[in-house]
Design an enzyme around this catalytic site. Structure first.
Site, mmCIF file in Angstrom:
data_model
loop_
_atom_site.group_PDB
_atom_site.id
_atom_site.type_symbol
_atom_site.label_atom_id
_atom_site.label_comp_id
_atom_site.label_asym_id
_atom_site.label_seq_id
_atom_site.Cartn_x
_atom_site.Cartn_y
_atom_site.Cartn_z
ATOM 1 C CG LEU A 77 3.771 82.976 14.324
ATOM 2 C CD1 LEU A 77 3.859 82.433 12.896
ATOM 3 C CD2 LEU A 77 5.094 82.794 15.048
ATOM 4 C CB THR B 18 7.677 89.448 34.988
ATOM 5 O OG1 THR B 18 8.728 90.380 35.226
ATOM 6 C CG2 THR B 18 6.354 90.184 35.175
ATOM 7 C CG ASP B 19 11.837 90.423 38.461
ATOM 8 O OD1 ASP B 19 11.372 90.924 37.412
ATOM 9 O OD2 ASP B 19 13.058 90.475 38.749
ATOM 10 C CD GLU B 20 9.559 94.299 34.441
ATOM 11 O OE1 GLU B 20 8.938 95.371 34.267
ATOM 12 O OE2 GLU B 20 10.214 93.750 33.541
ATOM 13 C CE1 TYR C 53 5.129 91.950 30.747
ATOM 14 C CE2 TYR C 53 6.836 92.970 32.071
ATOM 15 C CZ TYR C 53 6.272 91.844 31.505
ATOM 16 O OH TYR C 53 6.840 90.609 31.710
ATOM 17 C CE LYS D 265 3.297 87.836 32.663
ATOM 18 N NZ LYS D 265 2.910 86.633 31.833
#
Length: 357
Positions: free
Chosen positions: A34, A133-135, A166, A170
């Site tokens: 959270l 992610t595709d990043e 970021y 990932k």
């Protein structure tokens, strides 16, 4: 099945949990720290279900992760807990390294210990599904470079070339997951998705930010020329794909999930303005609020996913077009402005992030 979903109070995680409770007979344990982007209101419609449980736990806390696994005994883990906003990663990369890399390592190692205690049949059936992610792939040739862009799409074999803190964090977590499969035999699955949009999206992201700014008559800041291209995926389509992968995917495989909706950022913003003008008309066009601002450092020019593998092998395809999904999204925000105000209070007032000045 009993599924443990990390980051289940976030944007994509909450969509996954709503999908599971509404459309299956499975049980869900929502493990979420959270942070600012996690909100239990996103799960209000399913929180009374006997098949839903919530644990407020940080994935970096090994003792608590061990306790949750021992107590709830999940049949599969869907790992969505992550810091995910590129602009925030530029301003403060440390949290991304901690959550996305150290947190994924902690979860993987706790999962391996738990998995090794399972009876053989349950051990064989167990799955660890890592949502990425595709990043991680970097960016693709842009139409302005006068290349045949249709020939250039991210596939599951595209080399990693992350551009931001970021996406680098990932990419690191993806590598850890594959290593735990190769070295320890942990039965893993990985998915890499394109840009998601839809209900319950925290207002730091492009689409909700533009909707809320427009309604208040504030500027609509577009980075650079606004010609960056993204492939847009409606979050509920993504949730269906993720459930399909965790239940039917082949162990050790990666599946790219895309929406088949390549749009320039300026196109997206103008579309939002036009829908708002129709649904909430005002004297001056919402398009008059659009301004260009200095681009963010290292901004990828184009993302686009080849999703043929998941379509051919698992039979998944998006149900929403960009036109239908974006209209549903705008209407949801118009109907839920109180939610938008509550989740921003004290944490974020739609200020510019990631300028790296």
């Amino acid at each position: 099945m009993k599924l443990l979903v990390t980051g289940g109070a976030g944007f994509i995680g909450s969509a996954v949990i709503r999908h599971i409770i509404h459309n299956t007979k499975d049980e869900v344990i929502n493990l979420d720290k959270l942070t600012y982007a996690g909100n239990l209101e996103s799960l209000a419609e399913v929180s009374d279900s006997e098949r839903y449980a919530f644990e407020q736990v940080d994935i970096c806390n090994r003792a608590e992760v061990d306790r949750v696994l021992a107590q709830h005994k999940p049949d599969a883990i869907m790992h969505l807990a992550a810091e995910s906003h590129v602009d925030r990663s530029i301003d403060g990369p440390a949290e991304f390294i901690e959550t996305n890399i150290v947190g994924t390592y902690t979860l993987l190692d706790a999962t391996r210990s738990y998995w090794n205690t399972l009876p053989e049949a349950k051990k064989t059936a167990f799955r660890f599904h890592h949502i990425s992610t595709d990043e991680v792939y970097g960016d693709l040739p842009h139409p302005s470079e006068k290349t045949n862009v249709e020939e250039h799409l991210f596939t599951e074999q595209t080399p990693y070339a992350p551009s931001s803190p970021y996406s680098a964090s990932k990419a690191s977590s993806d590598h850890l997951v594959r290593a735990w499969h190769r070295t320890y035999g942990l039965p893993v699955l990985i998915t890499n998705c394109s840009n998601n949009y839809g209900p319950y999206h925290f207002p730091e992201k492009l689409i909700p930010l533009m909707i809320l700014n427009a309604l208040e008559g504030k500027p609509l800041p577009v980075y650079g020329k606004g010609d960056q291209i993204r492939d847009w995926l409606f979050v509920e389509d993504h949730a269906r794909a993720l459930y399909k992968v965790v239940t039917e995917g082949k162990v050790g495989e990666t599946y790219n999930i895309g929406g088949h909706n390549e749009k320039q950022n300026i196109e997206v913003v103008n579309t939002l303005c036009d829908i708002l003008q129709e649904l909430r008309p005002q004297e001056n066009s919402y398009r008059s609020l659009v301004i260009t601002v200095t681009d963010r450092p290292g901004h990828d020019r184009r993302y686009a996913i080849d999703a043929s593998k998941i379509e051919n092998e698992l039979g998944w395809a998006p149900e929403e077009t960009f036109e239908t999904g974006i209209r549903k999204t705008v209407q949801w925000y118009l109907d839920n402005l109180d939610w938008c105000q509550r989740v921003q209070d004290g944490s974020y007032q739609r200020e510019r992030l990631g300028a790296a000045e």
